[in-house]
Scaffold this active site. Structure first.
Site, PDB file in Angstrom:
ATOM      1  N   THR A 197      41.690   8.206 -76.815  1.00 48.74           N
ATOM      2  CA  THR A 197      42.436   7.805 -78.010  1.00 48.74           C
ATOM      3  C   THR A 197      43.803   8.491 -77.920  1.00 48.74           C
ATOM      4  O   THR A 197      44.057   9.239 -76.964  1.00 48.74           O
ATOM      5  CB  THR A 197      41.696   8.249 -79.292  1.00 48.74           C
ATOM      6  OG1 THR A 197      41.467   9.663 -79.205  1.00 48.74           O
ATOM      7  CG2 THR A 197      40.365   7.529 -79.453  1.00 48.74           C
TER       8      THR A 197
ATOM      9  N   ASP B  60      42.488  14.600 -75.607  1.00 49.09           N
ATOM     10  CA  ASP B  60      41.100  15.076 -75.437  1.00 49.09           C
ATOM     11  C   ASP B  60      40.278  14.940 -76.727  1.00 49.09           C
ATOM     12  O   ASP B  60      39.388  15.770 -76.987  1.00 49.09           O
ATOM     13  CB  ASP B  60      41.083  16.545 -74.947  1.00 49.09           C
ATOM     14  CG  ASP B  60      41.812  16.728 -73.627  1.00 49.09           C
ATOM     15  OD1 ASP B  60      41.746  15.820 -72.789  1.00 49.09           O
ATOM     16  OD2 ASP B  60      42.452  17.769 -73.432  1.00 49.09           O
TER      17      ASP B  60
ATOM     18  N   GLY C 154      42.073  14.522 -56.590  1.00 50.28           N
ATOM     19  CA  GLY C 154      41.251  13.311 -56.638  1.00 50.28           C
ATOM     20  C   GLY C 154      39.790  13.494 -56.269  1.00 50.28           C
ATOM     21  O   GLY C 154      39.152  12.554 -55.779  1.00 50.28           O
ATOM     22  N   SER C 155      39.224  14.664 -56.566  1.00 50.01           N
ATOM     23  CA  SER C 155      37.800  14.826 -56.220  1.00 50.01           C
ATOM     24  C   SER C 155      36.910  13.969 -57.129  1.00 50.01           C
ATOM     25  O   SER C 155      35.858  13.489 -56.705  1.00 50.01           O
ATOM     26  CB  SER C 155      37.384  16.295 -56.257  1.00 50.01           C
ATOM     27  OG  SER C 155      37.298  16.766 -57.578  1.00 50.01           O
TER      28      SER C 155
ATOM     29  N   ARG D 139      57.999   7.815 -72.307  1.00 48.56           N
ATOM     30  CA  ARG D 139      56.548   7.766 -72.065  1.00 48.56           C
ATOM     31  C   ARG D 139      56.000   6.368 -72.312  1.00 48.56           C
ATOM     32  O   ARG D 139      55.168   5.868 -71.549  1.00 48.56           O
ATOM     33  CB  ARG D 139      55.828   8.799 -72.938  1.00 48.56           C
ATOM     34  CG  ARG D 139      55.997  10.217 -72.374  1.00 48.56           C
ATOM     35  CD  ARG D 139      55.510  11.281 -73.335  1.00 48.56           C
ATOM     36  NE  ARG D 139      54.220  10.964 -73.892  1.00 48.56           N
ATOM     37  CZ  ARG D 139      53.773  11.389 -75.082  1.00 48.56           C
ATOM     38  NH1 ARG D 139      54.512  12.150 -75.829  1.00 48.56           N
ATOM     39  NH2 ARG D 139      52.592  11.062 -75.502  1.00 48.56           N
TER      40      ARG D 139
ATOM     41  N   ASN E 110      38.253   9.411 -69.926  1.00 50.78           N
ATOM     42  CA  ASN E 110      38.875  10.606 -69.338  1.00 50.78           C
ATOM     43  C   ASN E 110      37.777  11.616 -69.068  1.00 50.78           C
ATOM     44  O   ASN E 110      36.763  11.649 -69.771  1.00 50.78           O
ATOM     45  CB  ASN E 110      39.883  11.199 -70.315  1.00 50.78           C
ATOM     46  CG  ASN E 110      40.541  12.456 -69.776  1.00 50.78           C
ATOM     47  OD1 ASN E 110      40.948  12.502 -68.612  1.00 50.78           O
ATOM     48  ND2 ASN E 110      40.661  13.487 -70.606  1.00 50.78           N
TER      49      ASN E 110
ATOM     50  N   ILE F 238      50.291  12.526 -70.535  1.00 46.90           N
ATOM     51  CA  ILE F 238      49.676  12.101 -71.800  1.00 46.90           C
ATOM     52  C   ILE F 238      49.904  10.600 -71.961  1.00 46.90           C
ATOM     53  O   ILE F 238      51.029  10.120 -71.819  1.00 46.90           O
ATOM     54  CB  ILE F 238      50.288  12.893 -72.975  1.00 46.90           C
ATOM     55  CG1 ILE F 238      49.872  14.367 -72.842  1.00 46.90           C
ATOM     56  CG2 ILE F 238      49.831  12.326 -74.313  1.00 46.90           C
ATOM     57  CD1 ILE F 238      50.534  15.301 -73.828  1.00 46.90           C
TER      58      ILE F 238
ATOM     59  N   GLU G 121      31.044  17.537 -63.100  1.00 46.85           N
ATOM     60  CA  GLU G 121      31.973  16.415 -63.344  1.00 46.85           C
ATOM     61  C   GLU G 121      31.655  15.266 -62.392  1.00 46.85           C
ATOM     62  O   GLU G 121      31.653  14.094 -62.784  1.00 46.85           O
ATOM     63  CB  GLU G 121      33.426  16.860 -63.113  1.00 46.85           C
ATOM     64  CG  GLU G 121      33.931  17.878 -64.114  1.00 46.85           C
ATOM     65  CD  GLU G 121      35.417  18.172 -63.939  1.00 46.85           C
ATOM     66  OE1 GLU G 121      36.191  17.258 -63.602  1.00 46.85           O
ATOM     67  OE2 GLU G 121      35.808  19.334 -64.137  1.00 46.85           O
TER      68      GLU G 121
ATOM     69  N   HIS H  14      37.199  15.783 -68.799  1.00 51.06           N
ATOM     70  CA  HIS H  14      37.871  17.018 -69.198  1.00 51.06           C
ATOM     71  C   HIS H  14      36.916  18.187 -68.928  1.00 51.06           C
ATOM     72  O   HIS H  14      35.731  18.097 -69.256  1.00 51.06           O
ATOM     73  CB  HIS H  14      38.224  16.950 -70.687  1.00 51.06           C
ATOM     74  CG  HIS H  14      38.924  18.175 -71.173  1.00 51.06           C
ATOM     75  ND1 HIS H  14      40.250  18.440 -70.871  1.00 51.06           N
ATOM     76  CD2 HIS H  14      38.489  19.219 -71.913  1.00 51.06           C
ATOM     77  CE1 HIS H  14      40.584  19.597 -71.414  1.00 51.06           C
ATOM     78  NE2 HIS H  14      39.543  20.094 -72.052  1.00 51.06           N
TER      79      HIS H  14
HETATM   80  C1  GAR Z   1      39.215  18.047 -63.139  1.00 50.25           C
HETATM   81  O1  GAR Z   1      38.608  19.297 -63.318  1.00 50.25           O
HETATM   82  C2  GAR Z   1      39.380  17.340 -64.474  1.00 50.25           C
HETATM   83  O2  GAR Z   1      38.329  17.578 -65.356  1.00 50.25           O
HETATM   84  C3  GAR Z   1      40.667  17.973 -64.962  1.00 50.25           C
HETATM   85  O3  GAR Z   1      41.478  18.036 -63.830  1.00 50.25           O
HETATM   86  C4  GAR Z   1      40.661  18.191 -62.676  1.00 50.25           C
HETATM   87  C5  GAR Z   1      41.031  17.105 -61.686  1.00 50.25           C
HETATM   88  O4  GAR Z   1      40.371  17.291 -60.495  1.00 50.25           O
HETATM   89  N1  GAR Z   1      41.260  17.189 -65.981  1.00 50.25           N
HETATM   90  C6  GAR Z   1      41.887  17.722 -67.036  1.00 50.25           C
HETATM   91  O5  GAR Z   1      42.036  18.904 -67.197  1.00 50.25           O
HETATM   92  C7  GAR Z   1      42.418  16.709 -68.033  1.00 50.25           C
HETATM   93  N2  GAR Z   1      42.614  17.302 -69.297  1.00 50.25           N
HETATM   94  P1  GAR Z   1      40.333  16.151 -59.400  1.00 50.25           P
HETATM   95  O6  GAR Z   1      41.788  15.704 -59.202  1.00 50.25           O
HETATM   96  O7  GAR Z   1      39.793  16.817 -58.190  1.00 50.25           O
HETATM   97  O8  GAR Z   1      39.470  15.049 -59.907  1.00 50.25           O
END
Ligand code: GAR
Length: 224
Positions: A152, A156, A19-20, A76, A118, A103, A185, A120
């Site tokens: 969508t 990604d 969760g950063s 899902r 999202n 997903i 990010e 990525h």
């Molecule tokens: C982040 O790097 C995010 O971009 C990636 O997971 C990490 C979550 O970090 N997401 C994906 O790869 C989705 N396809 P966080 O939990 O510290 O925010």
């Protein structure tokens, strides 16, 4: 023309892990850079650090277990229907996937079309999916980065809102590159949310046009 809201944008964050990115958005809201209110943090993992972070900031944390749906052919969709009910209960305007490792199906995507983002860790459309920092290094890319996009049904694949690029260094390993990307990010996700809150995003086919966007330099050149 930007839309001025009388009440703050109501945001839900879906996260599965540390969760950063959630934290970066919380900090930006608390610091006044983002005009929004997080009304729910939802996870498919009971012990997600993201839920702990939510509790620490007095935010509503919700664990939605996927086990009751396991084995059903529509597992899902059924799970997403449950999430949708929660989102509607909290009158959510914008959904943010932040390290949400499930997903999402049409159930959520259609209900929140152009209202779900999202983040990525690659410069999409290069390297969708998993282990993308390793893939960028192995491919020999000189630049990597991160992307915030609308969600969508294709993984990604949605219209790109904002991207940041970082150089790939000769001695990079996936972890060092991921750390450098993560710093970016934490900058671009809050910025995308604020653009949405200001009503400055317009989706035109695959393109997201940003009202009043200022160009930031002519080019980003990799290290040499
Ligand atoms: C982040 O790097 C995010 O971009 C990636 O997971 C990490 C979550 O970090 N997401 C994906 O790869 C989705 N396809 P966080 O939990 O510290 O925010």
């Amino acid at each position: 023309m930007s839309i001025s809201r009388t009440t703050p944008l109501r945001v839900a964050v879906l996260a599965s892990g540390r969760g950063s990115n959630l934290q970066a958005i919380v900090d930006a809201i608390e610091g006044g850079q983002v005009q929004a209110r997080i009304v729910a943090v939802i996870s498919n993992k009971k012990d997600a650090v993201a839920l702990e972070r939510a509790r620490k900031h007095g935010l509503t944390d919700i664990f939605v277990d996927s086990k009751p749906f396991a084995g059903r052919p529509d597992s899902r969709e059924a799970y997403d229907l449950m999430l949708l009910e929660r989102l509607q209960q909290h009158e959510v305007d914008l959904v943010l996937l932040a390290g949400y490792m499930k997903i999402v199906t049409g159930v959520l995507v259609n209900a929140y079309a152009n209202r779900m983002m999202n983040i990525h860790p690659s410069l999409l459309p290069s390297f969708p999916g998993l282990d993308v920092q390793k893939k960028a290094i192995d491919w020999g890319c000189k630049l990597a980065g991160c992307t915030v996009h609308f969600v969508t049904e294709g993984v990604d694949e949605g219209p790109i809102i904002i991207q940041a690029a970082v150089p790939i260094l000769d001695d990079d390993i996936p972890e060092t590159l991921a750390a450098r990307i993560l710093v970016q990010e934490h900058k671009i996700y809050p910025r995308a949310v604020q653009l949405f809150a200001e009503g400055r995003l317009r989706v035109d086919g695959r393109r997201v046009l940003i009202e009043g966007a200022k160009p930031e330099g002519e080019a980003i050149i990799s290290s040499a």
